[in-house]
Design a protein around this motif. Structure first.
Motif, PDB file in Angstrom:
ATOM      1  N   HIS A  82      53.659  42.735  36.111  1.00 40.85           N
ATOM      2  CA  HIS A  82      54.689  41.937  36.979  1.00 40.85           C
ATOM      3  C   HIS A  82      54.085  40.479  37.122  1.00 40.85           C
ATOM      4  O   HIS A  82      53.814  39.885  38.013  1.00 40.85           O
ATOM      5  N   GLY A  83      53.403  39.901  36.063  1.00 35.83           N
ATOM      6  CA  GLY A  83      53.088  38.710  35.845  1.00 35.83           C
ATOM      7  C   GLY A  83      51.520  38.226  36.512  1.00 35.83           C
ATOM      8  O   GLY A  83      51.483  37.038  36.438  1.00 35.83           O
ATOM      9  N   LYS A  84      50.884  39.265  36.913  1.00 31.55           N
ATOM     10  CA  LYS A  84      49.779  39.233  37.495  1.00 31.55           C
ATOM     11  C   LYS A  84      48.538  39.911  36.693  1.00 31.55           C
ATOM     12  O   LYS A  84      48.900  41.073  36.026  1.00 31.55           O
ATOM     13  N   MET A  85      47.365  39.299  36.477  1.00 32.26           N
ATOM     14  CA  MET A  85      46.290  40.062  35.863  1.00 32.26           C
ATOM     15  C   MET A  85      46.160  41.430  36.372  1.00 32.26           C
ATOM     16  O   MET A  85      45.619  41.644  37.806  1.00 32.26           O
ATOM     17  N   TRP A  86      46.168  42.340  35.387  1.00 34.03           N
ATOM     18  CA  TRP A  86      45.948  43.782  35.569  1.00 34.03           C
ATOM     19  C   TRP A  86      44.667  44.428  35.081  1.00 34.03           C
ATOM     20  O   TRP A  86      44.014  45.009  35.616  1.00 34.03           O
ATOM     21  N   VAL A  87      44.439  44.108  33.656  1.00 29.67           N
ATOM     22  CA  VAL A  87      43.390  44.580  32.919  1.00 29.67           C
ATOM     23  C   VAL A  87      42.795  43.598  32.200  1.00 29.67           C
ATOM     24  O   VAL A  87      43.500  42.860  31.499  1.00 29.67           O
ATOM     25  N   TRP A  88      41.528  43.548  32.191  1.00 25.67           N
ATOM     26  CA  TRP A  88      40.882  42.807  31.329  1.00 25.67           C
ATOM     27  C   TRP A  88      39.331  42.900  31.261  1.00 25.67           C
ATOM     28  O   TRP A  88      38.778  43.795  32.153  1.00 25.67           O
ATOM     29  N   TRP A  89      38.915  42.426  30.421  1.00 21.18           N
ATOM     30  CA  TRP A  89      37.181  42.518  30.198  1.00 21.18           C
ATOM     31  C   TRP A  89      36.591  41.331  30.603  1.00 21.18           C
ATOM     32  O   TRP A  89      36.873  40.182  30.589  1.00 21.18           O
ATOM     33  N   SER A  90      35.431  41.509  31.304  1.00 21.91           N
ATOM     34  CA  SER A  90      34.692  40.533  31.932  1.00 21.91           C
ATOM     35  C   SER A  90      33.894  39.560  30.740  1.00 21.91           C
ATOM     36  O   SER A  90      33.608  40.053  30.071  1.00 21.91           O
ATOM     37  N   PRO A  91      34.103  38.359  30.938  1.00 25.64           N
ATOM     38  CA  PRO A  91      33.688  37.422  30.171  1.00 25.64           C
ATOM     39  C   PRO A  91      32.252  37.164  30.402  1.00 25.64           C
ATOM     40  O   PRO A  91      31.387  36.491  29.622  1.00 25.64           O
ATOM     41  N   TYR A  92      31.592  37.580  31.317  1.00 26.34           N
ATOM     42  CA  TYR A  92      30.210  37.440  31.918  1.00 26.34           C
ATOM     43  C   TYR A  92      29.442  38.649  31.717  1.00 26.34           C
ATOM     44  O   TYR A  92      28.143  38.393  31.743  1.00 26.34           O
ATOM     45  N   ALA A  93      29.891  39.855  31.226  1.00 28.14           N
ATOM     46  CA  ALA A  93      29.249  41.216  31.207  1.00 28.14           C
ATOM     47  C   ALA A  93      30.152  42.079  30.298  1.00 28.14           C
ATOM     48  O   ALA A  93      31.256  41.987  30.205  1.00 28.14           O
ATOM     49  N   ASP A  94      29.366  42.971  29.853  1.00 25.07           N
ATOM     50  CA  ASP A  94      30.066  44.074  28.660  1.00 25.07           C
ATOM     51  C   ASP A  94      30.622  45.025  29.588  1.00 25.07           C
ATOM     52  O   ASP A  94      30.062  46.111  29.564  1.00 25.07           O
ATOM     53  N   ALA A  95      31.808  44.790  30.329  1.00 33.36           N
ATOM     54  CA  ALA A  95      32.389  45.470  31.129  1.00 33.36           C
ATOM     55  C   ALA A  95      33.786  45.364  31.381  1.00 33.36           C
ATOM     56  O   ALA A  95      33.984  44.078  31.448  1.00 33.36           O
ATOM     57  N   ALA A  96      34.629  46.423  31.852  1.00 31.28           N
ATOM     58  CA  ALA A  96      35.663  46.168  32.320  1.00 31.28           C
ATOM     59  C   ALA A  96      35.995  45.626  33.767  1.00 31.28           C
ATOM     60  O   ALA A  96      35.003  46.176  34.635  1.00 31.28           O
ATOM     61  N   VAL A  97      36.921  44.831  34.417  1.00 25.64           N
ATOM     62  CA  VAL A  97      37.002  44.766  35.680  1.00 25.64           C
ATOM     63  C   VAL A  97      38.041  45.364  36.220  1.00 25.64           C
ATOM     64  O   VAL A  97      39.180  45.517  35.920  1.00 25.64           O
ATOM     65  N   PHE A  98      37.879  46.050  37.189  1.00 19.48           N
ATOM     66  CA  PHE A  98      38.895  46.586  38.023  1.00 19.48           C
ATOM     67  C   PHE A  98      38.704  46.128  39.676  1.00 19.48           C
ATOM     68  O   PHE A  98      37.942  45.769  39.974  1.00 19.48           O
ATOM     69  N   LYS A  99      40.177  46.186  40.074  1.00 19.42           N
ATOM     70  CA  LYS A  99      40.276  45.896  41.544  1.00 19.42           C
ATOM     71  C   LYS A  99      39.338  46.995  42.496  1.00 19.42           C
ATOM     72  O   LYS A  99      39.857  48.285  42.174  1.00 19.42           O
ATOM     73  N   CYS A 100      38.894  46.493  43.340  1.00 15.08           N
ATOM     74  CA  CYS A 100      38.202  47.306  44.401  1.00 15.08           C
ATOM     75  C   CYS A 100      38.015  46.810  45.572  1.00 15.08           C
ATOM     76  O   CYS A 100      37.541  45.257  45.571  1.00 15.08           O
ATOM     77  N   ASP A 101      38.243  47.311  47.008  1.00 13.02           N
ATOM     78  CA  ASP A 101      37.842  46.746  48.081  1.00 13.02           C
ATOM     79  C   ASP A 101      36.220  46.553  48.247  1.00 13.02           C
ATOM     80  O   ASP A 101      35.583  47.328  47.621  1.00 13.02           O
ATOM     81  N   PHE A 102      35.780  45.857  49.135  1.00 15.19           N
ATOM     82  CA  PHE A 102      34.431  45.742  49.373  1.00 15.19           C
ATOM     83  C   PHE A 102      33.616  46.819  49.689  1.00 15.19           C
ATOM     84  O   PHE A 102      32.433  47.262  49.123  1.00 15.19           O
ATOM     85  N   ASP A 103      34.152  47.707  50.672  1.00 13.46           N
ATOM     86  CA  ASP A 103      33.385  48.868  51.058  1.00 13.46           C
ATOM     87  C   ASP A 103      33.376  49.864  49.905  1.00 13.46           C
ATOM     88  O   ASP A 103      32.271  50.561  49.589  1.00 13.46           O
ATOM     89  N   GLU A 104      34.352  50.084  49.140  1.00 11.93           N
ATOM     90  CA  GLU A 104      34.201  51.205  48.166  1.00 11.93           C
ATOM     91  C   GLU A 104      33.403  50.659  47.018  1.00 11.93           C
ATOM     92  O   GLU A 104      32.597  51.286  46.259  1.00 11.93           O
ATOM     93  N   ARG A 105      33.429  49.202  46.713  1.00 14.87           N
ATOM     94  CA  ARG A 105      32.469  48.593  45.826  1.00 14.87           C
ATOM     95  C   ARG A 105      30.995  49.095  46.090  1.00 14.87           C
ATOM     96  O   ARG A 105      30.462  49.274  45.176  1.00 14.87           O
TER      97      ARG A 105
END
Length: 118
Positions: free
Chosen positions: A34-57
């Motif tokens: 829908h025009g917004k970033m959804w799936v990507w790989w972090s340029p800072y670590a060898d890891a995928a980035v997932f949306k997550c609220d702070f408590d769950e994180r």
């Protein structure tokens, strides 16, 4: 397990969700929904980035530090990093679907949901 952005991208596309396209974000490849970033790989670590609220994180970081991590760049954002080789598709699929739904315009989502079988 998913080990790279190429594998993550292929997995995310296999979910067959509409309104998803290849793109770039901050100069790096990503999938947008829908025009917004959804799936990507972090340029800072060898890891995928997932949306997550702070408590769950916090819970995920404490429960499984071998799988989940956080780079200082993401500290103030609602994201969790999942290390390469530790991305479980059974965890990722519902997470990606939930995020995809959250990114969708509500009117569009209501219309799309109406086309799905019960």
């Amino acid at each position: 397990m998913i080990h790279s952005y190429a594998e993550l991208r292929a997995f995310a596309l296999s979910l067959n969700l509409p309104q998803v396209e290849d793109s770039t974000g901050w100069g790096n490849p990503c999938l947008k929904a829908h025009g917004k970033m959804w799936v990507w790989w972090s340029p800072y670590a060898d890891a995928a980035v997932f949306k997550c609220d702070f408590d769950e994180r916090e819970m995920l970081l404490q429960a499984d530090p071998d799988t989940f991590t956080l780079h200082p760049h993401y500290t103030n954002h609602r994201f969790i990093l999942v290390k390469a080789g530790h991305i479980d598709p059974t965890w990722a699929a519902p997470r990606l679907t939930q995020t995809w739904r959250a990114l969708a315009p509500k009117r569009w989502l209501k219309s799309w949901d109406a086309t799905l079988p019960n």
